[in-house]
Write an enzyme that holds these catalytic residues in place. Structure first.
Site, PDB file in Angstrom:
ATOM      1  N   HIS A 367       0.726  -1.254  -0.147  1.00 29.29           N
ATOM      2  CA  HIS A 367       0.140  -0.029   0.043  1.00 29.29           C
ATOM      3  C   HIS A 367       0.917   1.241   0.054  1.00 29.29           C
ATOM      4  CE1 HIS A 367      -3.299  -2.878   0.307  1.00 29.29           C
ATOM      5  NE2 HIS A 367      -3.852  -1.940  -0.312  1.00 29.29           N
ATOM      6  N   GLU A 608     -11.924  -9.890  -5.742  1.00 35.81           N
ATOM      7  CA  GLU A 608     -10.561 -10.049  -5.569  1.00 35.81           C
ATOM      8  C   GLU A 608      -9.881 -11.415  -5.157  1.00 35.81           C
ATOM      9  OE1 GLU A 608      -9.210  -6.097  -3.536  1.00 35.81           O
ATOM     10  OE2 GLU A 608     -10.824  -6.383  -1.924  1.00 35.81           O
ATOM     11  N   ASP A 632      -5.114  -7.653  -5.751  1.00 31.75           N
ATOM     12  CA  ASP A 632      -5.436  -8.678  -4.767  1.00 31.75           C
ATOM     13  C   ASP A 632      -5.672  -9.924  -5.764  1.00 31.75           C
ATOM     14  OD1 ASP A 632      -5.005  -8.285  -2.156  1.00 31.75           O
ATOM     15  OD2 ASP A 632      -6.706  -6.918  -2.115  1.00 31.75           O
ATOM     16  N   CYS A 679     -10.407  -1.512 -10.648  1.00 35.89           N
ATOM     17  CA  CYS A 679      -9.902  -0.379  -9.968  1.00 35.89           C
ATOM     18  C   CYS A 679      -8.353  -0.898  -9.358  1.00 35.89           C
ATOM     19  CB  CYS A 679     -10.623   0.111  -8.801  1.00 35.89           C
ATOM     20  SG  CYS A 679     -10.936  -1.381  -7.442  1.00 35.89           S
TER      21      CYS A 679
HETATM   22  C1  PEP Z   1      -7.007  -4.415  -5.171  1.00 40.97           C
HETATM   23  O1  PEP Z   1      -6.711  -5.316  -4.510  1.00 40.97           O
HETATM   24  O2  PEP Z   1      -6.921  -4.573  -6.621  1.00 40.97           O
HETATM   25  C2  PEP Z   1      -7.647  -3.038  -4.713  1.00 40.97           C
HETATM   26  C3  PEP Z   1      -8.015  -2.240  -5.612  1.00 40.97           C
HETATM   27  O3  PEP Z   1      -7.454  -2.979  -3.479  1.00 40.97           O
HETATM   28  P1  PEP Z   1      -6.373  -2.625  -2.508  1.00 40.97           P
HETATM   29  O4  PEP Z   1      -5.018  -2.524  -3.408  1.00 40.97           O
HETATM   30  O5  PEP Z   1      -6.580  -1.452  -1.945  1.00 40.97           O
HETATM   31  O6  PEP Z   1      -6.111  -3.823  -1.925  1.00 40.97           O
HETATM   32 MG    MG Z   2      -7.584  -5.391  -2.758  1.00 45.10          MG
END
Ligand code: PEP
Ligand code: MG
Length: 764
Positions: A367, A608, A632, A679
């Protein structure tokens, strides 16, 4: 043998430099195996030879003075084959190469094992004996195990040594060879700047070298930290006086005596007077003592190593408390370097001074990396071998395209990278003009481009770049930079600002997605496999009080705006969707009863995990939209931890299995007549965006920084061309081949500048 091995590794890992590391290894192994000789040859990449770097049993004068080429001697053979060679009589082997200066003629039995780190042979570990005999299987297994465990420590010490032996950046003489460390390219771009090391809480090994700006103040800080620890020990001792035997009580006296021991305090004060900051002086002295106690035979004395370390950490935590934020004396172009970069650490350096980020652990989808991309700061993650504690104040180049970090670069390399930065600026300037133009293909297909947000600054940046909505607001980010859960009112305010800024454009708020690598300091989750554990919707469904407050805040924030969409992360089963939707409806009814004019928002699920892929049609029927979290999804399909630098090379967004899953999700969701978006970070890559558009994704949501590039890519192709590209790619079996093909296609389309500039180490 296991305890011997553990002890060797423990001792070696606290040795101060490469020479000490190698010396300890040969001495301990010689003793543990009762051999006459133990030596280490390390590969010197400049000379392209294996150089004898430490020995116990051969002539010491030979150390550093004898070497073998890659094809010479049995050592060369071990290196070439990357496997052990075990001989009854080395002199009979055809490859035997007699090294006169070592005095090895007396020894016959020979066992050499390669020292391998990240697939490359660092050197060869050798034991020899006078008698004619083959080392037995358990001895060979022991050597292989020791070597595998020590390889990382040797690599690290080697890197540290090379850094220390180079001139300081301010000096006129620069390194002859541009030394770089490999990591994972996490946020594209190039940065040149000065290192600021982020200090971690009370971990001695991670204390960086720093000079003392004010020696008297450092001495004072050390003494008061010492007093504070003394007071703490006395308090604990008093508190437990009734419950402990006098024998156990005596341990506190031992601690107090150790704290008063001049051998400890004088040594630390001497180092401070010599110009080190208190934390660095403490680290050095404590680690030497830990090593000395560790080396003792007597088990009682050995145990003292733990006590000394414990005391050291206690003093350190007081020193760190008083140290204040690192940002005070950050240089103009700061490169923040951390052992484990977390989203909250980004605040250590003022935004206007921060030009680059480097993390020893983590990878491109950690993150911290996602946030770095959103701010647009070149970042390299997972630089496992970087001796980060030695880098404070050094000049480095962060190459966020290839995932390299150059320490003390030469003037020539600096100039080459400055040229890359000039090119980057020119491309960015060219993209600025796209802001008000639609993301429309040459054959008229219109692709909505949304953004992912989380930081306050994201909103303004996103609007500036022409975002048409928010496809993912990571609500956990504002939760992470606090000391306790925000109240409904506080959440309401931050959600309202996102919704207002974007209205009437849609804003997709994800319910709290903590767990995995996103820890809340006030809600720690300790698990062996955090990415397979209590994460996302699993946590919030177990804590309806947290979930309901958040949903209520979102709904209230949307009053009168009605542009809210709520999205559920990490969903694996229909029950979770059922339950979450029920809770949202409950919050809605409550609010309506309380007199709020709130409408039911659109509700969606994130796909995910593989389970959600196979049930996506079922999910689509239950909700209003589906959005794929490809970060994910990729980690769960490939079984590759998105945070682990050791397997970062296996985390392949373009793996054929991932692409097939993505195509399947789009097709199945559309069969239910529900919108499908993405996303994950893949949407932010120009090549990835073209594939996703061709698959039928109706919205691409990405970090605002990459939006202009993606828009430019879409405007540069026809939908038909993107579809034929997808068909072609889906016939390929290999992620790297697909990646290359995408790059090549972008180049052919005249969009090569959207991928990456030509870098100094690349051949023309
Ligand atoms: C993902 O897993 O692609 C996502 C958009 O969520 P995060 O990256 O916050 O886990
Ligand atoms: Mg995610």
């Amino acid at each position: 043998m296991l305890s011997v091995l553990r002890k060797i590794v423990q001792e070696v890992s606290t040795a101060p430099d490469l020479e000490a590391v190698l010396d300890l290894i040969v001495r301990r192994i010689q003793r543990a195996m009762r051999t006459q000789v133990c030596s280490i040859f390390l590969f010197d990449s400049v000379q392209q030879r294996y150089v004898l770097r430490a020995t116990q049993g051969l002539h010491q004068e030979a150390v550093g003075n004898v070497s073998l080429s890659m094809t010479e001697g049995i050592v060369g053979q071990v290196g070439q084959r990357a496997e052990p060679i075990n001989l009854e009589d080395a002199s009979r082997h055809p490859a035997f190469h007699y090294l006169q200066a070592t005095g090895e003629e007396r020894f016959h039995a020979f066992l050499g094992v390669p020292i391998i780190h990240h697939r490359s042979v660092l050197g060869v570990l050798v034991v020899q004996q006078v008698e004619h005999r083959r080392f037995d299987e358990s001895e060979e297994a022991f050597m292989v195990t020791v070597s595998a465990q020590l390889a990382g420590i040797i690599a690290h010490a080697e890197a540290t040594g090379s850094i220390n032996s180079e001139q300081h950046p301010q000096a006129h003489v620069r390194a002859k060879h541009d030394r770089h460390f490999n990591g994972v390219a996490a946020a594209s771009g190039v940065a040149i700047g000065t290192v600021v090391v982020a200090t971690l809480a009370a971990e001695l090994e991670t204390v960086p070298d720093k000079p003392a700006h004010d020696i008297a103040a450092e001495l004072e800080a050390f003494r008061s930290a010492l007093d504070a620890v003394r007071d703490d020990i006395r308090t604990v001792s008093k508190g437990l006086a009734q419950r402990l035997h006098s024998e156990e009580q005596a341990l506190f006296d031992v601690y107090l005596r150790m704290l008063g021991d001049p051998a400890l305090t004088d040594a630390i004060e001497t180092l401070i007077r010599a110009g080190s900051w208190a934390q660095g002086a403490l680290r050095d002295v404590i680690l030497v003592q830990v090593r000395q106690f560790n080396a003792m035979e007597d088990p009682y004395l050995r145990e003292r190593a733990t006590d000394v370390r414990d005391l050291g950490r206690r003093i350190l935590s007081y020193l760190q408390e008083g140290a204040g934020p690192v940002s005070i004396d950050c240089p103009e172009d700061s490169i923040l370097v951390a052992d484990e970069l977390s989203p909250t650490m980004l605040g250590l350096v003022p935004e206007e001074k921060l030009v680059g980020l480097v993390s020893v652990s983590g990878s491109g989808t950690s993150h911290a990396a996602i946030m770095a991309r959103s701010i647009g700061i070149p970042t390299v993650m997972g630089v496992i071998d970087l001796p980060f504690t030695r880098l404070e104040g050094r000049q480095v180049i962060v190459d966020g395209y290839s995932g390299r970090v150059y320490v003390n670069p030469s003037d020539k390399l600096l100039e080459a990278f400055r040229e890359v930065m000039r090119e980057e600026r020119a491309v960015a300037a060219g993209l600025e003009g796209l802001r008000d133009l639609p993301a429309e293909t040459t054959d008229g297909y219109r692709m909505p481009l949304w953004v992912n947000t989380g930081l306050v600054a994201d909103v303004a940046r996103s609007l500036q770049r022409g975002a048409e909505g928010i496809g993912l607001y990571r609500t956990e980010i504002p939760f992470m930079i606090r000391d306790f859960f925000p109240s409904e009112q506080e959440q309401l305010q931050s959600y309202r600002s996102q919704l207002e800024a974007f209205a009437p454009r849609p804003v997709t708020m994800r319910t709290l997605d903590i767990g995995g690598d996103k820890a809340l300091p006030y809600f720690p989750i300790e698990e062996d496999n955090p990415f397979l554990g209590w994460r996302g919707i699993r946590v919030t469904l177990d804590h309806p009080e947290i979930f309901l407050v958040q949903v209520r805040a979102m709904l209230r924030a949307s009053e009168g705006l009605n542009n809210l969409r709520i999205m559920l992360p990490m969903v694996t089963s229909v029950h979770e969707v059922d339950e979450a939707v029920r809770q949202i409806d409950r919050a809605l009814l409550e609010l309506q009863d309380e007199g709020y004019q709130v409408l039911r928002p659109l509700i969606g699920v994130m796909v995910e995990v593989p389970a959600a892929v196979y049930q996506v049609r079922r999910f689509a029927r239950m909700v209003d939209f589906v959005s794929v979290g490809s970060n994910d999804l990729t980690q769960y399909i490939l079984a590759v931890d998105r945070n682990n630098p050791r397997v970062a090379g296996l985390y392949a967004a373009y793996h054929p299995a991932v692409l097939r899953a993505l195509q399947y999700i789009a097709r199945e969701t559309r069969k239910e007549g529900k919108p499908v978006s993405i996303c994950g970070e893949m949407a932010a890559d120009p090549g990835g965006a073209l594939l996703l558009m061709a698959m039928g994704y109706e919205v691409l949501s990405m970090n605002s920084n990459n939006l202009p590039r993606v828009k430019s890519a879409i405007r540069g192709v026809s939908l038909a061309r993107a579809q034929s590209l997808l068909n072609r790619v889906l016939r390929m079996d290999d992620a790297e081949e697909i990646h290359q093909y995408l790059r090549q296609t972008l180049k052919q389309l005249g969009l090569g500048q959207l991928t990456r500039p030509k870098l100094p180490h690349q051949n023309p």
